[in-house]
Design an enzyme around this catalytic site. Sequence first.
Site, PDB file in Angstrom:
ATOM      1  N   GLY A  13      21.882 -56.332 -21.041  1.00  0.00           N
ATOM      2  CA  GLY A  13      21.292 -55.091 -21.542  1.00  0.00           C
ATOM      3  C   GLY A  13      22.077 -53.908 -20.981  1.00  0.00           C
ATOM      4  CD  GLU A 114      10.361 -40.086 -25.428  1.00  0.00           C
ATOM      5  OE1 GLU A 114      10.354 -40.505 -24.253  1.00  0.00           O
ATOM      6  OE2 GLU A 114      10.976 -40.649 -26.344  1.00  0.00           O
ATOM      7  CG  HIS A 242       4.368 -47.156 -25.276  1.00  0.00           C
ATOM      8  ND1 HIS A 242       3.744 -46.465 -26.293  1.00  0.00           N
ATOM      9  CD2 HIS A 242       5.552 -46.538 -25.078  1.00  0.00           C
ATOM     10  CE1 HIS A 242       4.533 -45.474 -26.682  1.00  0.00           C
ATOM     11  NE2 HIS A 242       5.639 -45.496 -25.965  1.00  0.00           N
ATOM     12  NE  ARG A 289       5.343 -43.989 -22.094  1.00  0.00           N
ATOM     13  CZ  ARG A 289       6.577 -44.401 -22.229  1.00  0.00           C
ATOM     14  NH1 ARG A 289       6.996 -45.432 -21.528  1.00  0.00           N
ATOM     15  NH2 ARG A 289       7.394 -43.782 -23.031  1.00  0.00           N
ATOM     16  CG  HIS A 350       6.468 -49.899 -22.907  1.00  0.00           C
ATOM     17  ND1 HIS A 350       7.094 -50.238 -24.080  1.00  0.00           N
ATOM     18  CD2 HIS A 350       7.117 -48.795 -22.432  1.00  0.00           C
ATOM     19  CE1 HIS A 350       8.066 -49.369 -24.328  1.00  0.00           C
ATOM     20  NE2 HIS A 350       8.116 -48.494 -23.330  1.00  0.00           N
ATOM     21  NE  ARG A 385       9.652 -46.557 -17.999  1.00  0.00           N
ATOM     22  CZ  ARG A 385       9.919 -46.330 -19.286  1.00  0.00           C
ATOM     23  NH1 ARG A 385      10.855 -45.463 -19.628  1.00  0.00           N
ATOM     24  NH2 ARG A 385       9.264 -46.960 -20.231  1.00  0.00           N
TER      25      ARG A 385
END
Length: 537
Positions: A13, A114, A242, A289, A350, A385
């Site tokens: 990744g 966001e 999430h 979140r 998430h 986070r």
Amino acid sequence: MRHEVDFLVVGSGIAGLSFALKVAPYGKVCILTKGDASEGSTRYAQGGIAAVMYDSDSFDKHIQDTLVAGDGICDRAVVEMTIREAPDRIRELVQYGVNFDREGGGGRFDLHREGGHSEFRILHHKDNTGEEIERGLLEAARRHPNIEIKERQFAIDIITQHHLGQRVTKHTPDIECYGVYALDCDTNRIDTYLARVTLLATGGMGNVYSTTTTPVISTGDGVAMVHRARGVLSDLEFMQFHPTSLYNPAEKPAFLITEAMRGAGAILKDREGKEFMQKYDKRLSLAPRDIVARAIDNEMKISGKDYLYLDARGIGRKHLIEGFPTIYAKCLSIGIDITRDMIPIRPAAHYQCGGIKVDRNGESSIHHLYAAGECSCTGLHGGNRLASNSLLEAVVYAHNAAQSAIAQVCSGECVVDSTGSNATHYPLSTIHSKIPDWNAEGMVLNEEMVLITQTKKELQEIMWNYVGIVRSDLRLQRAFDRLNLIFRETEDLYNRSVLTEPLSELRNLIACAYLIIKMARARRENVGLHYSLDLVK
Ligand code: FAD
Ligand code: SIN
């Protein structure tokens, strides 16, 4: 079979590829990846990567937003370092060939906003940023003569003094990593990979839970390996849910509806179509979140409904279709036209904020073992986070780890050139020659897959119901007791079976679940993502 390289990377990744590209000029790099090279959370990232690119924003604001989201327990020095390094790392991604959207197709990056961000600072590629990053990095890695990418190679365990017959406990002061044992998923052969430096970039552990946005490969393998090797892990109680995954129960993984949509004006609504976030936070749908996910969870519990809504209609048809083409197409494929219909959503596991504890160089408590990306715990995220800080953390720590690993491998004697052909190294440690190969004698092939698949489902349900968004002492105790039984049955199966990928993943998921519960029980305050009915703030 035995393989020897300078730099061994587990994971392809953003973290693994970024590290590999940086160390490649200094020696031979081998990347092991358990599926196709492009498969991992990175390619599913939608929203983007956070960075302060222009004077209209400031490092201080991004630092402050990160600290606030982290609920007071981020490592401030790490936050400052990561955010100040961000623009350089973004420019490198662009040099590797990653395309971020630009305003009107021109020079300035088009920035999104966001939850938890006080400014527009999310670089993105439409709503499929991760796919673009993975493409750019993978193409660059495939072009590099010193990098070999080996697909369908499943790292089972890191090799330490334990494999030389020494007793290793978590109090052993100088545990060393010599490489990994890895299963070739096509031949079922277990190979020995020896390296001067090993980087774990194995991603998250979302599949500990029954509903997750993460791909099936996210089974916490790196964390479980370090746990077995007696390395230090941290903050695993902070599993991020999430708030808005698409409610489409049969689909695994759950499809994400990016938070950038709320940044563009989409609003959370209950099943009657009424807004509810004013009851929970003055930042409404754009609160961090943890707060939004808990609010949705509470509304779902009060109403007894399986999902709520995200209303994106106010964003406007053109912006929705052009700015969020992936989400538009996905929803349309199941009969939802997001320009006219509200989107059914529910929270999903998430992101794992905790992981393998690393220092500012990305080095773990085990010598010669580095970790970067979602499997690591740097201190950046604290209790929760901030959106789009994960891809950022991965590139910053891949860079730091690479600098430190290069210094270790070259020990100051390395002659640098672009291909590595002039690099001079110390000889590989003589210890490597003493490492035994994997011993699979006396093992039989487990013919009953149901023993694994059913156990995995049980585990995921236990974790979802008892160790989810809202916890309690009783729920955690229940989960722990149930897990104990599953653990004993699976260890029994492991001790007599030929090792396979599904069995290995199940063991790793159980280890991760155990660690989440253990750390959740030890945390005696409600902070960030850890919320228990029995604790006060
Ligand atoms: P991954 O990209 O998950 O890669 C892990 C790699 O490790 C894979 O190649 C896998 O095959 C390999 N691997 C794992 N175990 C083994 C093993 N045992 N042996 C061999 N190989 C192994 N973050 C943001 O900052 N912004 C976003 O917009 C964003 N959107 C997201 C959307 C979704 C749907 C999801 C799921 C996550 C999102 N995140 C986002 C989080 C972010 O994408 C991930 O945290 C990040 O991509 C992780 O990168 P990584 O390199 O650590 O791991
Ligand atoms: C999203 O696009 O909402 C995900 C962003 C993230 O996980 O950081």
